[in-house]
Design a protein around this motif. Structure first.
Motif, PDB file in Angstrom:
ATOM      1  N   TYR A 266       0.935  -1.660  -0.224  1.00  0.00           N
ATOM      2  CA  TYR A 266      -0.124   0.175   0.217  1.00  0.00           C
ATOM      3  C   TYR A 266       0.694   1.342   0.066  1.00  0.00           C
ATOM      4  CZ  TYR A 266      -3.560  -3.024   1.934  1.00  0.00           C
ATOM      5  OH  TYR A 266      -4.455  -4.470   1.493  1.00  0.00           O
ATOM      6  N   ARG A 267      -0.341   1.981  -0.611  1.00  0.00           N
ATOM      7  CA  ARG A 267       0.824   3.633  -0.855  1.00  0.00           C
ATOM      8  C   ARG A 267       0.378   4.494   0.106  1.00  0.00           C
ATOM      9  NH1 ARG A 267       3.681   7.891  -5.496  1.00  0.00           N
ATOM     10  NH2 ARG A 267       5.120   7.999  -4.461  1.00  0.00           N
ATOM     11  N   CYS A 268       0.698   6.046   1.260  1.00  0.00           N
ATOM     12  CA  CYS A 268      -0.010   6.735   1.636  1.00  0.00           C
ATOM     13  C   CYS A 268       0.814   7.716   0.594  1.00  0.00           C
ATOM     14  CB  CYS A 268       0.613   6.327   3.021  1.00  0.00           C
ATOM     15  SG  CYS A 268      -0.313   7.504   4.094  1.00  0.00           S
ATOM     16  N   GLY A 269      -1.139   8.203   0.709  1.00  0.00           N
ATOM     17  CA  GLY A 269      -0.586   9.581  -0.415  1.00  0.00           C
ATOM     18  C   GLY A 269      -0.858   8.954  -1.797  1.00  0.00           C
ATOM     19  N   HIS A 270      -1.068   7.832  -2.634  1.00  0.00           N
ATOM     20  CA  HIS A 270      -0.483   7.589  -3.275  1.00  0.00           C
ATOM     21  C   HIS A 270      -1.099   8.779  -4.071  1.00  0.00           C
ATOM     22  CE1 HIS A 270       1.040   6.248  -7.380  1.00  0.00           C
ATOM     23  NE2 HIS A 270      -0.053   5.375  -7.357  1.00  0.00           N
ATOM     24  N   PRO A 271      -0.508   9.757  -5.281  1.00  0.00           N
ATOM     25  CA  PRO A 271      -1.775  10.727  -6.131  1.00  0.00           C
ATOM     26  C   PRO A 271      -2.445  10.520  -6.982  1.00  0.00           C
ATOM     27  CG  PRO A 271       1.134  10.415  -6.497  1.00  0.00           C
ATOM     28  CD  PRO A 271       0.759   9.665  -5.062  1.00  0.00           C
ATOM     29  N   ASN A 272      -1.786   9.452  -7.271  1.00  0.00           N
ATOM     30  CA  ASN A 272      -2.652   9.125  -9.070  1.00  0.00           C
ATOM     31  C   ASN A 272      -3.832   7.828  -8.371  1.00  0.00           C
ATOM     32  OD1 ASN A 272      -1.884  10.782 -11.117  1.00  0.00           O
ATOM     33  ND2 ASN A 272       0.082   9.131 -11.238  1.00  0.00           N
ATOM     34  N   PRO A 273      -4.787   7.540  -9.188  1.00  0.00           N
ATOM     35  CA  PRO A 273      -5.695   6.679  -9.699  1.00  0.00           C
ATOM     36  C   PRO A 273      -5.031   4.977  -9.583  1.00  0.00           C
ATOM     37  CG  PRO A 273      -6.490   7.619 -11.028  1.00  0.00           C
ATOM     38  CD  PRO A 273      -5.092   8.055 -10.057  1.00  0.00           C
ATOM     39  N   GLU A 274      -5.022   4.299  -8.799  1.00  0.00           N
ATOM     40  CA  GLU A 274      -4.594   2.684  -9.901  1.00  0.00           C
ATOM     41  C   GLU A 274      -5.371   2.007 -10.485  1.00  0.00           C
ATOM     42  OE1 GLU A 274      -1.866   0.995  -8.919  1.00  0.00           O
ATOM     43  OE2 GLU A 274      -1.011   3.215  -8.778  1.00  0.00           O
ATOM     44  N   PRO A 275      -6.762   1.673 -10.292  1.00  0.00           N
ATOM     45  CA  PRO A 275      -7.909   1.285 -10.979  1.00  0.00           C
ATOM     46  C   PRO A 275      -7.851   1.700 -12.188  1.00  0.00           C
ATOM     47  CG  PRO A 275      -9.009   1.338  -9.279  1.00  0.00           C
ATOM     48  CD  PRO A 275      -7.803   2.228  -9.263  1.00  0.00           C
ATOM     49  N   VAL A 276      -8.346   0.621 -13.369  1.00  0.00           N
ATOM     50  CA  VAL A 276      -7.855   0.682 -14.618  1.00  0.00           C
ATOM     51  C   VAL A 276      -9.209  -0.004 -15.502  1.00  0.00           C
ATOM     52  CG1 VAL A 276      -5.282   0.528 -14.875  1.00  0.00           C
ATOM     53  CG2 VAL A 276      -6.406  -1.074 -15.356  1.00  0.00           C
ATOM     54  N   LEU A 277      -9.850   0.849 -16.714  1.00  0.00           N
ATOM     55  CA  LEU A 277     -10.350  -0.130 -17.186  1.00  0.00           C
ATOM     56  C   LEU A 277     -10.262  -1.324 -17.859  1.00  0.00           C
ATOM     57  CD1 LEU A 277     -13.524  -0.506 -18.726  1.00  0.00           C
ATOM     58  CD2 LEU A 277     -13.023   1.389 -20.165  1.00  0.00           C
ATOM     59  N   HIS A 278      -9.154  -1.324 -19.097  1.00  0.00           N
ATOM     60  CA  HIS A 278      -8.281  -2.284 -19.381  1.00  0.00           C
ATOM     61  C   HIS A 278      -7.487  -2.828 -19.348  1.00  0.00           C
ATOM     62  CE1 HIS A 278     -12.016  -0.964 -22.733  1.00  0.00           C
ATOM     63  NE2 HIS A 278     -10.523   0.221 -22.906  1.00  0.00           N
ATOM     64  N   ARG A 279      -8.256  -4.520 -18.460  1.00  0.00           N
ATOM     65  CA  ARG A 279      -6.978  -5.114 -16.948  1.00  0.00           C
ATOM     66  C   ARG A 279      -5.959  -5.856 -18.133  1.00  0.00           C
ATOM     67  NH1 ARG A 279     -10.211  -7.478 -12.480  1.00  0.00           N
ATOM     68  NH2 ARG A 279     -10.312  -5.148 -11.343  1.00  0.00           N
ATOM     69  N   THR A 280      -4.750  -5.562 -18.121  1.00  0.00           N
ATOM     70  CA  THR A 280      -3.668  -6.677 -19.030  1.00  0.00           C
ATOM     71  C   THR A 280      -3.196  -7.605 -17.954  1.00  0.00           C
ATOM     72  OG1 THR A 280      -2.053  -5.356 -18.009  1.00  0.00           O
ATOM     73  CG2 THR A 280      -2.981  -4.520 -19.449  1.00  0.00           C
ATOM     74  N   ARG A 281      -1.940  -9.099 -18.469  1.00  0.00           N
ATOM     75  CA  ARG A 281      -1.788  -9.337 -17.969  1.00  0.00           C
ATOM     76  C   ARG A 281      -0.293 -10.476 -18.755  1.00  0.00           C
ATOM     77  NH1 ARG A 281      -5.693 -14.083 -19.153  1.00  0.00           N
ATOM     78  NH2 ARG A 281      -5.957 -14.756 -21.273  1.00  0.00           N
ATOM     79  N   ALA A 282       0.757 -10.022 -18.164  1.00  0.00           N
ATOM     80  CA  ALA A 282       1.961 -10.665 -18.396  1.00  0.00           C
ATOM     81  C   ALA A 282       2.026 -11.418 -19.699  1.00  0.00           C
ATOM     82  CB  ALA A 282       3.137 -11.002 -17.099  1.00  0.00           C
ATOM     83  N   VAL A 283       2.654 -12.000 -20.921  1.00  0.00           N
ATOM     84  CA  VAL A 283       2.789 -12.427 -21.864  1.00  0.00           C
ATOM     85  C   VAL A 283       3.871 -13.477 -21.040  1.00  0.00           C
ATOM     86  CG1 VAL A 283       3.019 -13.115 -24.078  1.00  0.00           C
ATOM     87  CG2 VAL A 283       1.923 -10.750 -23.822  1.00  0.00           C
ATOM     88  N   ARG A 284       3.255 -14.299 -21.373  1.00  0.00           N
ATOM     89  CA  ARG A 284       4.236 -16.030 -20.984  1.00  0.00           C
ATOM     90  C   ARG A 284       4.794 -16.924 -22.168  1.00  0.00           C
ATOM     91  NH1 ARG A 284       4.927 -16.024 -15.507  1.00  0.00           N
ATOM     92  NH2 ARG A 284       3.115 -15.176 -14.143  1.00  0.00           N
TER      93      ARG A 284
END
Length: 284
Positions: A266-284
């Protein structure tokens, strides 16, 4: 011998019968068991990579016990590390180990996680492994973690939780081993607990446990009892300690078949929103 006396006494003052009734935390402190977090040093180094602390950062390790995590943090970071624990015997081991390796950037205090003896906004990173599970008042501890966390600081928790409910008899036995009434918590419980109005969950990684063989457990117990500071301990006391450790490790190994653990940052006072509409995942 009463439990409080046993916790504060060296192992040379105990009888085999004293050792056979100690809870796991007391045995850890007496034997200088490493008391690693889930995943061991790899978890600590992963936290270091995720936190990206600036040089000179101030770090607090909650529940430092015999010092494994605090010393690992101090050995990798250009930071001032403080470890706290309520067990004075374990804390003494931690201090001696840090001195032995010449780590001047770490210190250990005997302190209560629900009443931290530090000013507000004192630390850039507050780290707690599964310690909070064994504190009676989870929310009071959580509030103290955030109180001493500086603006834009990171709170990292590595809680163990049940992915599926364990048998009630197993839950009771694990609670007895840890000296607490162990609650059955799930992943959502810990995410909700550490969530705070001014803190944002910026990283989450989930891990599962692998069963250990009896031979691996026996080898690990032997490595603990072969430490130099135990050479003069009565053989009967060491045998009782070996039996107690083996009991704990086999019990915990069974319990962890129902469990997982997360790294939550967790980041205290994080200045930017974290939720995103288009989620992604790593390519393996």
């Amino acid at each position: 011998m009463s439990e409080p006396d046993a916790i504060s006494a060296p192992i040379t003052a105990l009888s085999p019968d004293d050792v056979r009734v100690l809870d796991f935390s007391s045995v850890v402190g007496l034997l200088n068991e490493p008391n690693m977090p889930s995943g061991g040093g790899r978890t600590v180094r992963r936290v270091i990579a995720m936190a990206r602390l600036a040089p000179g950062a101030r770090v607090l390790d909650i529940g430092s016990n015999t010092g494994y995590t605090s010393i690992e943090l101090a050995s990798w970071l250009d930071a001032q590390v403080v470890g706290i624990d309520i067990n004075p015997v374990a804390t003494a081991f931690a201090k001696a180990k840090a001195a032995r390796y010449g780590l001047a950037n770490v210190r250990f205090d005997v302190a209560d996680a629900t009443d931290l003896p530090y000013p507000s906004a004192s630390f850039d990173l507050v780290y707690c492994s599964n310690t909070t599970s064994f504190i009676h008042d989870h929310r009071r501890a959580r509030d103290e973690y955030y109180r001493v966390l500086a603006p834009l600081g990171r709170l990292v928790a590595v809680p163990i939780y049940y992915a599926s409910p364990p048998p009630e008899s197993l839950r009771r036995r694990v609670g007895d081993a840890m000296g607490v009434d162990l609650a059955v918590t799930d992943q959502d419980y810990w995410r909700d607990l550490f969530s705070d109005g001014e803190a944002t969950l910026i990283e989450q990684e989930t891990y599962e446990y692998v069963r250990q063989s009896p031979e691996r457990i026996a080898s690990y117990v032997k490595s603990i009892l072969d430490q130099p500071h135990l050479e003069s301990v009565d053989a009967r006391v060491l045998q009782a300690a070996a039996e107690r450790l083996t009991h704990f490790y086999e019990l915990f190994d069974e319990n962890l078949t129902y469990a997982r653990y997360d790294i939550l940052m967790y980041r205290c006072g994080h200045p930017n929103p974290e939720p995103v509409l288009h989620r992604t995942r790593a390519v393996r």
